[in-house]
Design an enzyme around this catalytic site. Structure first.
Site, PDB file in Angstrom:
ATOM      1  N   ASP A  45       0.421  -1.307  -0.358  1.00 18.52           N
ATOM      2  CA  ASP A  45       0.162   0.037   0.399  1.00 18.52           C
ATOM      3  C   ASP A  45       0.767   1.292   0.161  1.00 18.52           C
ATOM      4  O   ASP A  45       1.364   1.765   0.866  1.00 18.52           O
ATOM      5  CB  ASP A  45      -1.075   0.296   1.211  1.00 18.52           C
ATOM      6  CG  ASP A  45      -1.745  -0.793   1.970  1.00 18.52           C
ATOM      7  OD1 ASP A  45      -1.739  -2.097   1.161  1.00 18.52           O
ATOM      8  OD2 ASP A  45      -2.285  -1.734   2.624  1.00 18.52           O
ATOM      9  N   GLU A 225     -10.474  -2.894   4.193  1.00 21.84           N
ATOM     10  CA  GLU A 225      -9.139  -2.346   4.739  1.00 21.84           C
ATOM     11  C   GLU A 225      -9.050  -1.260   3.813  1.00 21.84           C
ATOM     12  O   GLU A 225      -9.927  -0.579   3.066  1.00 21.84           O
ATOM     13  CB  GLU A 225      -8.179  -3.301   4.328  1.00 21.84           C
ATOM     14  CG  GLU A 225      -8.396  -4.571   4.595  1.00 21.84           C
ATOM     15  CD  GLU A 225      -7.340  -5.705   4.140  1.00 21.84           C
ATOM     16  OE1 GLU A 225      -6.727  -6.178   4.914  1.00 21.84           O
ATOM     17  OE2 GLU A 225      -6.816  -5.323   2.872  1.00 21.84           O
TER      18      GLU A 225
HETATM   19  C1  FRU Z   1      -3.943  -3.719   2.572  1.00 23.63           C
HETATM   20  C2  FRU Z   1      -2.947  -4.441   4.130  1.00 23.63           C
HETATM   21  C3  FRU Z   1      -3.336  -3.173   5.071  1.00 23.63           C
HETATM   22  C4  FRU Z   1      -2.101  -2.846   6.191  1.00 23.63           C
HETATM   23  C5  FRU Z   1      -1.196  -3.752   4.899  1.00 23.63           C
HETATM   24  C6  FRU Z   1      -0.141  -4.547   5.113  1.00 23.63           C
HETATM   25  O1  FRU Z   1      -2.861  -4.574   1.482  1.00 23.63           O
HETATM   26  O2  FRU Z   1      -4.035  -4.944   4.660  1.00 23.63           O
HETATM   27  O3  FRU Z   1      -4.767  -3.386   5.754  1.00 23.63           O
HETATM   28  O4  FRU Z   1      -2.405  -2.403   6.621  1.00 23.63           O
HETATM   29  O5  FRU Z   1      -1.636  -4.026   4.192  1.00 23.63           O
HETATM   30  O6  FRU Z   1       0.696  -4.167   4.973  1.00 23.63           O
END
Ligand code: FRU
Length: 500
Positions: A45, A225
């Protein structure tokens, strides 16, 4: 690792992890030119997107040690044009103590202009990062803050962390904005398993009070998320303010994707414009995920970056890339207010600067059951092109573009519009991504951003967007416009070679 993450890892990341272990052959042919990738190792992300003094900061989920997910930290890069990126040292590393491992999961960054937090020094506004601390040994996720007084190069974790803790395994991805009218910070944060968001308010970024919750509406098949809450003017009209919520969850055709809601937010509660069962999606491909908007942009602009989640084919020595920066727009349509996306308008300045040898313009060309090559004489054979083409459908059953063509093997990626099905698709040996979209005023406009291993297609001025990853071999550099089984009128075509 908590169960939710383990499931996510198993479904999405395990195949890549295994492949990564098998293959460590460099793949420069798939390294994007004008999309962000880390110099080496894993990214997911985008985090902490913020614009400061003419510079776009990109923090990103990063494993500094390996080309697979793990050791989550915030990598850091900056850009002044959203095309070229300067790589900087890790800004927030994982924290390892005797009893606790703290991974720096996704979050945001804000400029605390009035030093409400008191983190500032020497009269300078601090940059404050708000992120999820994932503590696998404690099976806990809570929200931490960290501050920077050196323009975002390094951060100090607040001694009073966590600032929000509801004692859950899954509780993550805070997104914070300043609400001028209420003189408060508002945090939007996801409770993934429960398909809900919580809104919190704070005066100082340290003490947060729960305002309300929003959830169990739209698409609830997947976990929720990476939420964001953004005020936008519908049709650019300041008297028509709406709030946009974006959430990473899924889309109808893919295991991963993003959905959105529009509505009102009064500083406390979000009210959905649409009935709870109504579903709307940000991008219809398999890869676009975890996008969040930039904070602190000038002129009321709202621009986001998303992660293009890697598919099975491994890249090395990096894995994962960001999307092109996309402007967010809300428009009135007969169906209601809808999200439109456009490649960020700041990118136009870079296109305009390109020399004539890197541009092609054509107008009013009828194509009848054939391919019209675009890369004659070696031009536009870089697989790093931006194409803007408008068609008036004719008798042809399908029309569009072919990219990454290998004339010997016949391999290619087809970006086609099927007239009878009102369907836009991207197809190659790796699979097909598709979406429904009707002509607008009798025309189909495609803005295609092809960058070595990614293809983003904005249709009809960004009414719908389809993004995917492709892995053409190093000799597959042909590109063409085509019409199948009849005619199409290509009203205008512009091609830019962005191989720099
Ligand atoms: C989304 C996610 C988020 C988390 C991050 C961990 O891709 O699962 O929810 O904060 O990646 O790397």
């Amino acid at each position: 690792m908590n169960k939710q993450l383990f499931t996510f890892w198993l479904i999405c990341l395990l195949p890549f992890t295994l492949l990564a272990q098998q293959q460590e052959v460099p793949t420069p042919q798939w390294r994007p030119v004008y999309h962000f990738t880390p110099p080496k190792n894993w990214t997911n992300d985008p985090n902490g997107l913020i614009y400061l003094n003419g510079v776009y900061h990109l923090y990103y989920q990063h494993n500094p040690y390996e080309n697979k997910w793990g050791h989550m930290s915030w990598g850091h890069a900056t850009s002044t044009d959203l095309l070229h990126w300067k790589h900087l040292p890790v800004a927030i590393p994982e924290i390892e103590t005797k009893d606790t491992t703290t991974w720096i999961f996704s979050g945001c960054a804000v400029l605390d202009a009035h030093n409400t937090s008191g983190f500032g020094s020497n009269g300078k506004a601090p940059l404050v990062a708000i992120y999820t601390a994932d503590q696998p040994k404690q099976e806990k996720e809570s929200q931490f803050v960290a501050y920077s007084n050196d323009g975002g190069m390094s951060f100090t974790n607040f001694a009073g962390n966590p600032v929000v803790d509801i004692h859950k395994k899954d509780f993550r991805d805070p997104s914070v904005i300043w609400m001028e009218e209420q003189q408060q910070w508002v945090m939007t944060v996801a409770v993934p398993q429960e398909h809900k968001l919580q809104f919190y308010a704070s005066k100082n970024l340290k003490k947060w009070d729960l305002l309300s919750e929003f959830g169990n509406q739209g698409d609830t098949r997947k976990i929720w998320e990476c939420p964001s809450l953004t005020p936008l003017y519908v049709d650019g009209d300041p008297s028509k303010k709406k709030w946009l919520i974006m959430i990473s969850s899924g889309n109808p055709d893919a295991a991963t994707g993003m959905q959105y809601f529009t509505g009102d937010f009064d500083g406390k509660t979000f009210t959905n414009d649409n009935p709870g069962e109504h579903q709307q999606f940000v991008d219809y491909g398999r890869t676009f995920y975890a996008a969040i908007p930039y904070n602190n942009l000038p002129d009321g602009k709202h621009t986001m970056l998303g992660w293009l989640m890697p598919f099975e084919t491994p890249t090395y020595p990096w894995r994962g890339q960001m999307s092109i920066a996309r402007d967010l727009l809300l428009k009135s349509t007969p169906e209601g207010v809808r999200l439109y996306q456009q490649p960020a308008s700041v990118l136009n300045a870079s296109l305009e600067k390109l020399p004539a040898s890197k541009r092609l313009v054509k107008q009013g060309v009828e194509i009848d059951s054939r391919e019209m090559p675009l890369n004659k004489g070696g031009r536009f054979g870089s697989n790093a092109n931006w194409i803007d083409v408008t068609f008036t459908p004719g008798s042809g059953e399908e029309f569009g573009l072919k990219l990454g063509q290998n004339s010997v093997s016949g391999a290619e990626t087809v970006i086609g519009y099927n007239k009878a099905r009102n369907e836009l698709y991207i197809a190659n040996a790796g699979g097909t991504d598709k979406m429904m979209v009707k002509p607008s005023n009798g025309k189909i406009r495609l803005q295609v951003l092809f960058d070595k291993s990614s293809v983003e297609v904005f249709v009809n001025g960004g009414e719908r967007v389809l993004t995917t990853l492709v892995f053409p071999d190093s000799k597959a550099t042909g590109c063409a416009v085509f019409s199948a089984k009849g005619k199409v009128m290509m009203d205008t075509l512009k091609v830019w070679d962005l191989s720099f």
